[in-house]
Design an enzyme around this catalytic site. Sequence first.
Site, PDB file in Angstrom:
ATOM      1  N   CYS A   1      -0.011   3.823   2.674  1.00 57.08           N
ATOM      2  CA  CYS A   1       0.412   3.315   3.983  1.00 57.08           C
ATOM      3  C   CYS A   1       1.871   3.693   4.254  1.00 57.08           C
ATOM      4  CB  CYS A   1       0.263   1.804   4.058  1.00 57.08           C
ATOM      5  SG  CYS A   1      -1.434   1.204   3.954  1.00 57.08           S
TER       6      CYS A   1
ATOM      7  N   CYS B   1       0.835  -1.216   0.000  1.00 59.59           N
ATOM      8  CA  CYS B   1       0.000   0.000   0.000  1.00 59.59           C
ATOM      9  C   CYS B   1       0.867   1.263   0.000  1.00 59.59           C
ATOM     10  CB  CYS B   1      -0.911  -0.051   1.224  1.00 59.59           C
ATOM     11  SG  CYS B   1      -1.823   1.452   1.564  1.00 59.59           S
TER      12      CYS B   1
END
Length: 108
Positions: A32, A29
């Site tokens: 993230c 991600c």
Amino acid sequence: MKKITQDEFEEVVLKGEGIILVDFYADWCGPCKMLSKYLEDYQIELADENPNNVTIVKINVDDAPELSMKYKIQAIPNLGIFKGGELVEQIAGLTPLDKIKAEIEEVA
């Protein structure tokens, strides 16, 4: 930031003292990874201000599907703010550090 496993979650988060900020993330991600940098900066700032007030941990949702379902993690990054073993606030998506700080201060 300490990375924890699903098996460590109860001991570290639910039985932990003070406010525990849990970063639910995945290695693949992109947002993230960006949020992780914000949190690293925040952890340094916290250590200078009050080292015992807030603990930040990370847990990979791909390795913790049961926790993801239990806390209804439908999008990542996702931050869970825990106090006294309870989830008291949840923040989904890439969120500015100022908003994260404000949410934590509100809970404190």
